[in-house]
Every structure is written in C-alpha cells, then in structure tokens.
Design an enzyme around this catalytic site. Structure first.
Site, PDB file in Angstrom:
ATOM      1  N   GLY A 186     -16.516  11.650 -11.214  1.00 53.08           N
ATOM      2  CA  GLY A 186     -17.142  12.959 -11.420  1.00 53.08           C
ATOM      3  C   GLY A 186     -17.862  13.421 -10.162  1.00 53.08           C
ATOM      4  O   GLY A 186     -17.603  12.919  -9.066  1.00 53.08           O
ATOM      5  N   HIS A 204     -11.625  15.753  -4.457  1.00 54.27           N
ATOM      6  CA  HIS A 204     -11.032  15.373  -5.751  1.00 54.27           C
ATOM      7  C   HIS A 204     -10.000  16.416  -6.191  1.00 54.27           C
ATOM      8  O   HIS A 204      -8.913  16.083  -6.666  1.00 54.27           O
ATOM      9  CB  HIS A 204     -12.110  15.316  -6.841  1.00 54.27           C
ATOM     10  CG  HIS A 204     -13.185  14.310  -6.619  1.00 54.27           C
ATOM     11  ND1 HIS A 204     -14.491  14.653  -6.362  1.00 54.27           N
ATOM     12  CD2 HIS A 204     -13.146  12.954  -6.634  1.00 54.27           C
ATOM     13  CE1 HIS A 204     -15.217  13.562  -6.232  1.00 54.27           C
ATOM     14  NE2 HIS A 204     -14.428  12.520  -6.383  1.00 54.27           N
ATOM     15  N   GLN A 223     -19.273  -1.283 -10.476  1.00 56.43           N
ATOM     16  CA  GLN A 223     -19.091  -1.206  -9.021  1.00 56.43           C
ATOM     17  C   GLN A 223     -20.379  -0.820  -8.301  1.00 56.43           C
ATOM     18  O   GLN A 223     -20.340  -0.493  -7.113  1.00 56.43           O
ATOM     19  CB  GLN A 223     -17.933  -0.276  -8.661  1.00 56.43           C
ATOM     20  CG  GLN A 223     -18.153   1.194  -8.969  1.00 56.43           C
ATOM     21  CD  GLN A 223     -16.894   2.012  -8.733  1.00 56.43           C
ATOM     22  OE1 GLN A 223     -15.983   2.001  -9.539  1.00 56.43           O
ATOM     23  NE2 GLN A 223     -16.832   2.737  -7.627  1.00 56.43           N
ATOM     24  N   GLY A 233      -8.022   9.021  -2.761  1.00 55.61           N
ATOM     25  CA  GLY A 233      -8.297   9.670  -1.485  1.00 55.61           C
ATOM     26  C   GLY A 233      -8.374   8.670  -0.333  1.00 55.61           C
ATOM     27  O   GLY A 233      -8.851   7.545  -0.497  1.00 55.61           O
ATOM     28  N   LYS A 236     -10.360   8.984   1.994  1.00 52.21           N
ATOM     29  CA  LYS A 236     -11.784   8.878   2.339  1.00 52.21           C
ATOM     30  C   LYS A 236     -12.268   7.444   2.069  1.00 52.21           C
ATOM     31  O   LYS A 236     -13.034   6.871   2.825  1.00 52.21           O
ATOM     32  CB  LYS A 236     -12.561   9.904   1.507  1.00 52.21           C
ATOM     33  CG  LYS A 236     -14.040   9.640   1.319  1.00 52.21           C
ATOM     34  CD  LYS A 236     -14.825   9.992   2.548  1.00 52.21           C
ATOM     35  CE  LYS A 236     -16.313   9.974   2.381  1.00 52.21           C
ATOM     36  NZ  LYS A 236     -16.877   8.895   1.606  1.00 52.21           N
ATOM     37  N   LEU A 264     -10.858  15.301   2.969  1.00 51.75           N
ATOM     38  CA  LEU A 264     -11.216  16.706   3.225  1.00 51.75           C
ATOM     39  C   LEU A 264     -12.605  16.743   3.863  1.00 51.75           C
ATOM     40  O   LEU A 264     -13.478  15.938   3.514  1.00 51.75           O
ATOM     41  CB  LEU A 264     -11.192  17.519   1.933  1.00 51.75           C
ATOM     42  CG  LEU A 264      -9.867  18.266   1.741  1.00 51.75           C
ATOM     43  CD1 LEU A 264      -8.700  17.314   1.635  1.00 51.75           C
ATOM     44  CD2 LEU A 264      -9.926  19.176   0.538  1.00 51.75           C
ATOM     45  N   SER A 309     -17.993  14.197   0.017  1.00 51.79           N
ATOM     46  CA  SER A 309     -18.336  13.042  -0.808  1.00 51.79           C
ATOM     47  C   SER A 309     -19.351  13.492  -1.842  1.00 51.79           C
ATOM     48  O   SER A 309     -20.222  14.324  -1.542  1.00 51.79           O
ATOM     49  CB  SER A 309     -18.950  11.941   0.073  1.00 51.79           C
ATOM     50  OG  SER A 309     -19.679  11.022  -0.727  1.00 51.79           O
TER      51      SER A 309
HETATM   52  O1  PAF Z   1     -13.386   6.360  -5.774  1.00 49.18           O
HETATM   53  C1  PAF Z   1     -13.977   6.431  -6.863  1.00 49.18           C
HETATM   54  O2  PAF Z   1     -14.457   7.485  -7.282  1.00 49.18           O
HETATM   55  C2  PAF Z   1     -14.095   5.180  -7.715  1.00 49.18           C
HETATM   56  O3  PAF Z   1     -14.278   4.047  -6.940  1.00 49.18           O
HETATM   57  C3  PAF Z   1     -12.930   5.000  -8.702  1.00 49.18           C
HETATM   58  C4  PAF Z   1     -11.610   4.780  -7.968  1.00 49.18           C
HETATM   59  C5  PAF Z   1     -12.795   6.213  -9.599  1.00 49.18           C
HETATM   60  C6  PAF Z   1     -13.166   3.763  -9.577  1.00 49.18           C
HETATM   61  O4  PAF Z   1     -14.346   3.886 -10.297  1.00 49.18           O
END
Ligand code: PAF
Length: 285
Positions: free
Chosen positions: A33, A39, A63, A149, A151, A178, A187
């Site tokens: 999001g 995105h 993560q 991406g 990025k 981008l 970002s």
């Molecule tokens: O790049 C991200 O936004 C996240 O690391 C992902 C790939 C959606 C996994 O949570």
C-alpha cells in the site's frame, strides 16, 4: 468494470478460479500500500500483459524488525483503492494479519546467499519475511505473472531465486524504478522526509548515477559525498555483480550500484544499473 475488494484467501481463490474457467490470464502486483506511481506503473504492466490484474495490499509484519516502521508505515486503503479503480485494476486483495498468518503459523522461506548480504545483512530476517509472504501470495493467487519493481533490486533477485528453487509456477516480471524530476526514487517511505531532508535525498541518486557512469570497486568518495550532503549514515554503497550481487571485480559482466543510507530517521535505498562497465570491457577486449 469496478475494482472488487476481497479480504479472504477463499474469496481471492474463488474469483481467480472463475477467471480461469473463462480462460483469462492473471497478473499479480504485491504491495504494502501507500501506492505511488511506481506501484501504478506495475499495475499498468499487469493490465498490458495479462487479462486480469490483482493487486495485494498487506503491510507484512514479518518483514519489519524490532524498532522499524511497521506501526507508522503509510496505510490508506481508501485512497489506494481509488487509485487502483481509476487504473482499471480488477481485484484488490487486502487481507488482515490474522488471515495471512494463523496463530500457529510456523513455516518460513529463507533464501540464503543472495538474501544474506546487503539488505539481508543490515536487516536480519527481512528477506525471510519477504520471501515467506510473497510465497504465500503467489500460492494463494497462482497468477501467470507477478510484477515487482527494480527499486527493490535485491528483493527482485531473492524472489526470482525462491520461485526458481521452489518450482513455483509463476513468471516473475519487473518494472523500472520511477523517479521524481530531481532523481529521487519513488518510495512510500519518502512520505517520512521533512522538507529539508527532501532537498538532500536526491543526492543519493546523484552519487549512484555518478558511480554507474564510472564504476570502480571502491566507493569511499561516494560515501563521503553522502555524509557531506547531510545523510546521517550509510549502511552500504557497493558495486555488485547484477546477477549474483557478489562484489564486482571489474569483470565484463552486468553490474549494479546499490546503496542504503539514513537521512535522519528515514532509511532510503536505491540502485542503478552500470552499463559502461560491460561495454568498456568488451570494447577493450
Ligand atoms: O516491496 C514490497 O512492497 C514488499 O516487500 C512486498 C513484495 C509486497 C512483500 O511484502
């Protein structure tokens, strides 16, 4: 067609199954999001290359390390859904944490090697968290193609390696980074930057682009420039082999410059492809 929003794996699978019965191909764009043009460019790619575009929005707790920005990570599902609806995306999967991770969830996907260095070394557990959730999202959706991406270049390599090693039947495609007009990579975390920090942030790309033009294994001057510009610290600034992320030795192979640096409380990452390194070596041989 309006954007459909589903919250459960069962509803996601039912929708994808119905599309499969109509012989439609499916693209998946996993996100956390806080959607920006980067995105959206991946969603456009999915719409171009497949019949149905599924976007996931899930801020994945696995993560984020202790003390990282999980609690404050941008969350605005309504705005994100409007953006996706405007583009013509077909389905938004926005599960709760409980939907993704049952209380007794135990399995974890790790990708040693490419997942242990650079970001993996600075953020222990990060790539295991990414690989685990991406494996789940891929297996829940089973798209034809999933889009990520450049990025997050190392993340892309980790995911490609995971998909290959685990024979997950999905093609992995990527879209370019981008950037703002000043070079700053888009970002979701740019939202954390103050006006003063936003003025300094583009120096990261300037430094990377400079090294990419004239690469050498040593990057001390680049680190110095970042610190002088106002970055508080540099986690890494490296020229690496573009396929393995092993240190680049000057060999005639594709290379990539990658960096992570702190600007106050915000950690920025970016990377740029080295093109000349290869052509210069080739023309010399
Ligand atoms: O790049 C991200 O936004 C996240 O690391 C992902 C790939 C959606 C996994 O949570």
């Amino acid at each position: 067609m309006t954007l459909e929003v589903v919250r459960t794996v069962a509803d996601l699978r039912a929708r994808v199954k119905a599309w499969r019965l109509e012989d439609l191909s499916v693209g998946l764009v996993p996100t956390m999001g806080g959607l920006h043009e980067g995105h959206l460019s991946l969603v456009r790619l999915a719409l171009e290359k497949t019949d149905r575009a599924v976007v996931t929005i899930f801020v994945n707790p696995k993560q984020f390390g202790a003390g990282e920005d999980f609690d404050v990570y941008p969350r605005d599902l309504e705005t994100d859904a409007q953006l996706l609806g405007g583009l013509g995306a077909h389905l938004l999967f926005a599960p709760s944490v409980a939907e993704v991770y049952a209380e007794d969830h135990a399995a974890c996907v790790s990708v040693p090697g490419v997942g242990d260095i650079l970001e993996g070394a600075c953020r222990p557990g990060f790539f295991a968290g990414v690989a685990t959730v991406v494996a789940k999202l891929l297996l829940q959706t089973l798209p034809d193609i999933a889009f990520f991406g450049e990025k997050d270049y190392q993340q892309l390599l980790v995911i490609r390696r995971m998909v290959k090693d685990l024979n997950i039947p999905v093609d992995i495609d990527s879209g370019p980074t981008l950037r703002c007009a000043d070079g700053l990579a888009l970002s979701s975390r740019n939202a954390y930057l103050s006006a003063e920090e936003s003025a300094i942030a583009p120096v990261l790309h300037e430094v990377l682009a400079g090294i990419a033009e004239n690469p050498s294994p040593g990057t001390a001057q680049g680190v110095d420039r970042l610190l002088k510009a106002g970055f508080s610290s540099v986690d890494y600034l490296e020229v690496r082999d573009a396929e393995t992320l092993e240190p680049w030795t000057g060999a005639p192979r594709p290379a990539r410059v990658l960096a992570a640096a702190w600007l106050g409380e915000t950690r920025l990452i970016d990377n740029v492809a080295v093109k000349k390194a290869v052509s210069r070596q080739r023309s010399a041989s």
